[in-house]
Design an enzyme around this catalytic site. Structure first.
Site, mmCIF file in Angstrom:
data_model
loop_
_atom_site.group_PDB
_atom_site.id
_atom_site.type_symbol
_atom_site.label_atom_id
_atom_site.label_comp_id
_atom_site.label_asym_id
_atom_site.label_seq_id
_atom_site.Cartn_x
_atom_site.Cartn_y
_atom_site.Cartn_z
ATOM 1 N N THR A 1 57.954 42.358 -12.510
ATOM 2 C CA THR A 1 57.710 42.843 -13.723
ATOM 3 C C THR A 1 56.591 43.971 -13.661
ATOM 4 O O THR A 1 55.502 43.825 -12.833
ATOM 5 C CB THR A 1 57.064 41.646 -14.870
ATOM 6 O OG1 THR A 1 58.165 40.749 -14.939
ATOM 7 C CG2 THR A 1 56.854 42.445 -16.055
ATOM 8 N N ALA B 1 45.904 55.504 -8.937
ATOM 9 C CA ALA B 1 45.396 55.815 -9.952
ATOM 10 C C ALA B 1 43.646 55.966 -9.841
ATOM 11 O O ALA B 1 43.139 56.923 -10.541
ATOM 12 C CB ALA B 1 45.697 55.225 -11.103
ATOM 13 N N HIS B 2 43.210 54.995 -9.408
ATOM 14 C CA HIS B 2 41.678 54.551 -9.425
ATOM 15 C C HIS B 2 40.825 55.834 -8.845
ATOM 16 O O HIS B 2 39.627 56.012 -8.789
ATOM 17 C CB HIS B 2 41.394 53.161 -8.914
ATOM 18 C CG HIS B 2 41.483 53.275 -7.329
ATOM 19 N ND1 HIS B 2 40.651 53.174 -6.616
ATOM 20 C CD2 HIS B 2 42.668 52.736 -6.434
ATOM 21 C CE1 HIS B 2 41.142 52.848 -5.372
ATOM 22 N NE2 HIS B 2 42.122 52.955 -5.102
ATOM 23 N N GLY C 1 47.898 53.035 -3.121
ATOM 24 C CA GLY C 1 48.132 53.886 -1.779
ATOM 25 C C GLY C 1 48.436 53.031 -0.838
ATOM 26 O O GLY C 1 49.259 53.324 0.161
ATOM 27 N N THR C 2 47.809 51.994 -0.592
ATOM 28 C CA THR C 2 48.354 51.051 0.632
ATOM 29 C C THR C 2 49.639 50.663 0.595
ATOM 30 O O THR C 2 50.448 50.736 1.589
ATOM 31 C CB THR C 2 47.269 49.782 0.702
ATOM 32 O OG1 THR C 2 46.098 50.198 0.689
ATOM 33 C CG2 THR C 2 47.705 48.851 2.091
ATOM 34 N N ASN D 1 39.687 61.048 3.736
ATOM 35 C CA ASN D 1 38.901 60.105 2.485
ATOM 36 C C ASN D 1 37.472 59.945 3.015
ATOM 37 O O ASN D 1 36.580 60.006 2.610
ATOM 38 C CB ASN D 1 39.483 58.592 2.315
ATOM 39 C CG ASN D 1 39.586 57.953 3.419
ATOM 40 O OD1 ASN D 1 40.277 58.237 4.181
ATOM 41 N ND2 ASN D 1 39.010 56.863 3.567
ATOM 42 N N CYS E 1 36.444 50.223 2.812
ATOM 43 C CA CYS E 1 36.568 48.884 3.642
ATOM 44 C C CYS E 1 35.679 49.011 5.029
ATOM 45 O O CYS E 1 35.261 48.048 5.622
ATOM 46 C CB CYS E 1 37.958 48.719 4.119
ATOM 47 S SG CYS E 1 39.114 50.108 4.285
ATOM 48 N N GLN F 1 43.861 61.149 -1.681
ATOM 49 C CA GLN F 1 42.650 61.655 -2.020
ATOM 50 C C GLN F 1 43.086 63.233 -2.725
ATOM 51 O O GLN F 1 42.055 63.882 -3.250
ATOM 52 C CB GLN F 1 41.718 61.850 -0.847
ATOM 53 C CG GLN F 1 40.987 60.565 -0.375
ATOM 54 C CD GLN F 1 40.170 60.019 -1.383
ATOM 55 O OE1 GLN F 1 39.542 60.671 -1.982
ATOM 56 N NE2 GLN F 1 39.861 58.745 -1.078
HETATM 57 C C1 LIG Z 1 43.426 58.335 2.119
HETATM 58 C C2 LIG Z 1 43.566 57.125 1.395
HETATM 59 N N1 LIG Z 1 44.825 56.455 1.789
HETATM 60 C C3 LIG Z 1 44.994 55.308 1.053
HETATM 61 C C4 LIG Z 1 43.986 54.400 0.662
HETATM 62 C C5 LIG Z 1 44.440 52.942 -0.024
HETATM 63 O O1 LIG Z 1 44.539 53.141 -1.533
HETATM 64 P P1 LIG Z 1 44.324 51.795 -2.362
HETATM 65 O O2 LIG Z 1 43.217 51.114 -1.897
HETATM 66 O O3 LIG Z 1 44.545 52.132 -3.721
HETATM 67 O O4 LIG Z 1 45.678 50.944 -1.852
HETATM 68 C C6 LIG Z 1 42.872 54.985 0.168
HETATM 69 C C7 LIG Z 1 41.778 54.112 -0.576
HETATM 70 O O5 LIG Z 1 40.525 54.293 -0.167
HETATM 71 C C8 LIG Z 1 42.544 56.310 0.898
HETATM 72 O O6 LIG Z 1 41.271 56.924 0.440
#
Ligand SMILES: Cc1ncc(COP(=O)(O)O)c(C=O)c1O
Length: 381
Positions: free
Chosen positions: A244, A207-208, A77-78, A158, A334, A186
């Site tokens: 890769t 995916a996680h 996501g980041t 989130n 975090c 989310q």
């Molecule tokens: C709403 C939202 N955006 C972005 C992220 C970032 O995802 P990732 O940690 O997989 O990069 C998260 C993860 O907590 C999230 O909840």
């Protein structure tokens, strides 16, 4: 659903990450073992890996109702949000960004960085007391902005779970010619998403968050937008993101999405009941309970964020719960444990409280909820 044996840990932090579904692991295993070829190699080992990636892309595109060429695999996501926001400014000419103060830091820190560098003019949309975006204010901001605008708002928060009326926001963006990036980390894998029905330019996933592996995600980029490569190097991801590929991760992401959508009706019903049960039990036992966010049908069925009044007993609540083998968080992964508290809770309320986020998955049970409520009663009741 999984029963919890005595002394086993209770995991109620599924918005931070979810355990891997064994069926996902099973789909990934061949690509960790026998199909190890580099997808860029021309011989059979390489072709097998390439095929797996392109089949995963097609499967994901089918789930999201978009074209496979609109799906880019990333590390999560980041990376996806950083890419969408930076590309909007660098390649699409956005000089103005509208966002909110309750975005995930992947968005918030990116837009703040761009504003600090003087590349964009940044504005935050007002929030309603329950944490929902004030759509009237969003429209006012869109009316006033000059130059190309990027709207970056999350589909679901989130920490408090609030859902954005994504379709309505998409229509507003279209009306005012703005680019729209929705952080759907989310919601992908938790709700059916039809990209033909939503006017959105970028969406993201990890995916996680839906029982897939960590370190793999996706970025949807609407065809025709014309963004430039995000990482330079080899020709992977159609020359856009060199390096890769994470083959087993990509295979796992596609499998996790397929499974979660196949079981969506059953699982979402089960999880929502569990969230509502926990809310009822907490309200029954703690009369000063604060509910953060709307915790209703306009919020994620997976998240319940409540606040306990600040006292000597509640101040160390997260740690006390951990000592009782209960895993929850005070906000996002975090920010949990950080002394500054949650930027989301701070943005929506002045009330002094100790916020706790409970987030559920298909593996949680009512017995676990009962055990957590009993523990809370013992600790602070
Ligand atoms: C709403 C939202 N955006 C972005 C992220 C970032 O995802 P990732 O940690 O997989 O990069 C998260 C993860 O907590 C999230 O909840």
């Amino acid at each position: 659903m999984m029963a919890t044996a005595k002394n086993q840990r209770i995991y109620l932090d599924n918005a931070a990450t979810t355990p891997l579904d064994p069926k996902v692991l099973e789909a990934m295993m061949p690509y960790l073992q026998e199909h190890f070829g580099n997808p860029s190699s021309i011989y059979s080992y390489g072709r097998e890996s390439r095929m797996a990636i392109e089949n995963a892309r097609k499967a994901v595109a089918q789930q999201l109702n978009c074209h496979p060429s609109e799906v880019f695999f990333t590390s999560g996501g980041t990376e996806s949000s950083n890419t969408a926001i930076n590309a909007s400014v660098r390649d699409l000419g956005c000089t103005h960004i509208i966002s909110s103060k309750i975005e995930h830091h992947a968005t918030l820190h990116t837009v703040e960085h761009l504003a600090k560098e003087g590349k964009v003019n940044l504005q935050f949309v007002n929030l309603l007391p329950n944490g929902h975006v004030n759509l009237k204010h969003l429209q006012e901001l869109l009316e006033q902005t000059q130059g190309k605008t990027l709207v970056t708002l999350m589909h679901a928060n989130n920490e408090i779970g609030n859902l954005l009326p994504i379709q309505k926001v998409g229509e507003l963006c279209k009306q005012y010619g703005a680019i729209f990036h929705a952080d759907t980390v989310q919601t992908v894998g938790h709700y059916p998403i039809d990209l033909k029905e939503i006017n959105v330019d970028f969406i993201t996933a990890a995916a996680h968050k839906f029982h897939g592996p960590k370190g793999v995600g996706l970025l949807f980029v609407r065809n025709g937008l014309g963004i430039k490569p995000f990482i330079h190097g080899g020709g992977q991801e159609r020359n856009m993101r060199a390096g890769t590929e994470n083959i087993y991760g990509i295979v796992g992401l596609a499998k996790a999405l397929e499974l979660s959508m196949a079981e969506y009706a059953k699982e979402s019903f089960y999880i929502e009941q569990l969230r509502n049960y926990m809310l009822t039990q907490l309200q029954k036992n703690f009369n000063k309970l604060i509910v953060n966010g709307s915790a209703d049908e306009n919020a994620l069925y997976t998240v319940l964020n409540v606040g306990f009044p600040k006292t000597e007993k509640t101040e160390m609540l997260l740690m006390s719960l951990d000592m009782n083998h209960i895993c929850v968080s005070g906000g996002s992964a975090c920010s949990s444990g950080a002394s500054v508290g949650s930027h989301v809770i701070n943005a929506i309320t002045q009330q002094e409280q100790v916020p706790i986020r409970f987030s559920f998955s298909k593996y949680n049970t009512e017995a676990e909820v009962d055990a957590v409520v009993e523990c809370l009663k013992k600790l602070i009741g």
